[in-house]
Scaffold this active site. Structure first.
Site, PDB file in Angstrom:
ATOM      1  CB  SER A  53      -6.279   1.100   2.248  1.00 29.30           C
ATOM      2  OG  SER A  53      -5.543  -0.220   1.728  1.00 29.30           O
TER       3      SER A  53
HETATM    4  C1  SAM Z   1      -2.215  -1.958   2.131  1.00 30.74           C
HETATM    5  S1  SAM Z   1      -1.756  -3.471   3.668  1.00 30.74           S
HETATM    6  C2  SAM Z   1      -3.243  -4.225   3.527  1.00 30.74           C
HETATM    7  C3  SAM Z   1      -5.005  -2.493   4.475  1.00 30.74           C
HETATM    8  C4  SAM Z   1      -6.067  -3.849   5.679  1.00 30.74           C
HETATM    9  N1  SAM Z   1      -6.531  -4.540   3.823  1.00 30.74           N
HETATM   10  C5  SAM Z   1      -6.483  -3.182   5.753  1.00 30.74           C
HETATM   11  O1  SAM Z   1      -7.543  -2.706   5.831  1.00 30.74           O
HETATM   12  O2  SAM Z   1      -5.710  -2.669   7.065  1.00 30.74           O
HETATM   13  C6  SAM Z   1      -1.595  -4.142   2.767  1.00 30.74           C
HETATM   14  C7  SAM Z   1      -0.708  -5.641   3.166  1.00 30.74           C
HETATM   15  O3  SAM Z   1      -0.339  -6.843   2.686  1.00 30.74           O
HETATM   16  C8  SAM Z   1       0.144  -7.666   3.524  1.00 30.74           C
HETATM   17  N2  SAM Z   1       1.228  -8.582   2.268  1.00 30.74           N
HETATM   18  C9  SAM Z   1       1.640  -8.677   1.077  1.00 30.74           C
HETATM   19  N3  SAM Z   1       2.205  -9.985   0.330  1.00 30.74           N
HETATM   20  C10 SAM Z   1       1.760 -10.504   0.548  1.00 30.74           C
HETATM   21  C11 SAM Z   1       0.881 -12.064   0.687  1.00 30.74           C
HETATM   22  N4  SAM Z   1       1.649 -13.187   0.005  1.00 30.74           N
HETATM   23  N5  SAM Z   1      -0.086 -12.182   1.568  1.00 30.74           N
HETATM   24  C12 SAM Z   1      -0.830 -12.072   2.459  1.00 30.74           C
HETATM   25  N6  SAM Z   1      -0.717 -10.086   2.690  1.00 30.74           N
HETATM   26  C13 SAM Z   1       0.712  -9.839   2.400  1.00 30.74           C
HETATM   27  C14 SAM Z   1       1.221  -6.660   4.185  1.00 30.74           C
HETATM   28  O4  SAM Z   1       1.977  -7.349   4.914  1.00 30.74           O
HETATM   29  C15 SAM Z   1       0.747  -5.861   4.097  1.00 30.74           C
HETATM   30  O5  SAM Z   1      -0.712  -6.081   6.044  1.00 30.74           O
END
Ligand code: SAM
Length: 403
Positions: free
Chosen positions: A92
């Site tokens: 992010s």
């Molecule tokens: C914006 S990224 C997160 C960034 C992360 N915190 C970092 O520091 O790199 C959002 C993530 O949420 C995950 N995601 C989407 N739906 C999800 C769910 N139901 N449970 C867990 N992860 C999920 C996606 O696969 C993606 O990798």
């Protein structure tokens, strides 16, 4: 740490500080310690000739080698970087990461659950802040993301972080209770399982969609007596959650893009209060205040997302950058936008902190008494009641919920 990397990180910290998002020493120390590039093997970058596409932007995949100074400069700048496209994943935007870490108020020894592991960058920052006596559990729904993240976190020395491949909606009761639960993905709803796994004095920080995809005010939620209470504490825009909390997006990125790519049927100048908001946007300051009207619109009118209203056959969009309002379709939409703006002005221009939130299991919400300035938002699993506590709001100024 390599001297060149240390220098890049110092500039990067300065940039985040200038944006007003880095305030406390423990968060700053964590940013100084964690090397973002060590948690990446490739990124997708915007390029005119890019052969791939994500939400309308052309992209090219760039493999990451340690000797690539140009790529390192990008990695240590205030940019969200995509690492997967379909389904998406990313690291992010650093100012948003810092803002959320400050809002979390982490302390040494805390136990934290993160939904949306992505690259593990945020998890590593949190591990630095909670220290050796604290614990981080982070979940991602994509197995290949988890495989890569676990491997890179280990190589960077963060082998204590538990990285799990599953739907984060279920939380992880095995490591509960959590002092903090953070979601780093745009949530269409909250999960009552997160609430069950929260420590008594703990709270959650959720980018909770209000008005559709990409409009995710940062929402602090905690248990209070037999219900969940919340407040808006910031603004954000994330990719949407998948799995059991996934919903059909009424006003998703695709709809916004397709509407605004057409020729408008009419154009209007900005109203005065919109001009005032536009000044804030131009000065790149006070995003909370800039978002206050769009949040009001999203709560009182279910057709609203950001500064647009979406009707059956068209829409109306406030285009701050172009100093105008663009109408695509029926004129009544423009009139509705105008009256929403007027209501917001009459109520004293309520901002993020003027709202108090309550969450109930769906269809089990309390009644809203006559005269209370409150609106109901129905979600997949929960019903949210948003109460306007603005000091300017008075009972006789009640407006009818448009939804
Ligand atoms: C914006 S990224 C997160 C960034 C992360 N915190 C970092 O520091 O790199 C959002 C993530 O949420 C995950 N995601 C989407 N739906 C999800 C769910 N139901 N449970 C867990 N992860 C999920 C996606 O696969 C993606 O990798």
């Amino acid at each position: 740490m390599d001297r060149e990397i240390a220098k890049l990180i110092e500039n990067y910290i300065d940039e985040i500080k200038k944006a007003g998002m880095l305030e406390t020493k423990p968060v700053e120390r964590a940013f100084r310690k964690v090397e973002r590039h060590r948690l990446l093997e490739w990124v997708y970058l915007p390029e005119e000739e890019g052969g791939l596409e994500y939400t309308g932007t052309k992209l090219t995949k760039k493999k990451f080698g340690p000797q690539d100074p140009e790529l390192l400069k990008i990695i240590y700048s205030d940019q969200a970087l995509l690492t997967r496209l379909d389904p998406p994943s990313s690291t992010s935007q650093p100012t948003l990461v810092a803002n959320m870490l400050e809002l979390l108020a982490l302390e040494q020894g805390m136990n934290v659950l993160e939904i949306g592991a992505g690259t593990g960058y945020n998890a590593a920052l949190m591990q630095e802040i909670v220290g050796k006596t604290g614990s981080i559990t982070t979940i991602d729904i994509q197995e290949d993301v988890v495989e890569q993240t676990e491997r890179l976190l280990k190589a960077a020395g963060y082998d204590k972080i538990e990285v799990l491949a599953k739907d984060g909606a279920r939380g992880h009761p095995e490591n509960a209770p959590y002092d903090r639960i953070i979601a780093t993905v745009g949530c269409s709803d909250l999960s009552f399982r997160w609430a069950e796994q929260l420590a008594d004095e703990g709270f959650m920080l959720i980018p909770l969609q209000h008005g559709g995809e990409g409009m995710d005010p940062l929402t602090k939620i905690w248990r209070e007596d037999d219900k969940l209470s919340g407040r808006f504490v910031g603004v954000s825009g994330f990719m949407s959650i998948r799995g059991e909390m996934e919903v059909e997006q009424r006003t998703g990125f695709a709809k916004q893009r397709s509407l605004c790519s057409k020729e408008p049927t009419a154009e209007y100048p900005l109203f005065r209060s919109l001009e005032e908001l536009n000044e804030l946007r131009k000065k790149r300051c006070d995003w909370d205040k800039f978002s206050s009207l769009s949040l009001f619109m999203a709560i009182v009118d279910e057709r609203a997302c950001w500064y647009s209203l979406y009707g059956e056959k068209g829409g109306v969009a406030i285009k701050f950058k172009e100093d105008r309002i663009a109408l695509y379709g029926e004129e009544s939409l423009y009139q509705d936008l105008k009256s929403l703006c007027k209501h917001w002005e009459e109520m004293g221009k309520p901002g993020l902190s003027d709202w108090q939130l309550e969450f109930f299991p769906r269809n089990r919400a309390r009644e809203i008494p006559e005269g209370e300035m409150a609106w109901t938002i129905e979600r997949k699993f929960s019903t949210e009641i948003a109460v306007l506590k603005s000091r300017h709001a008075s009972r006789d100024r009640k407006i009818d919920p448009v939804q």
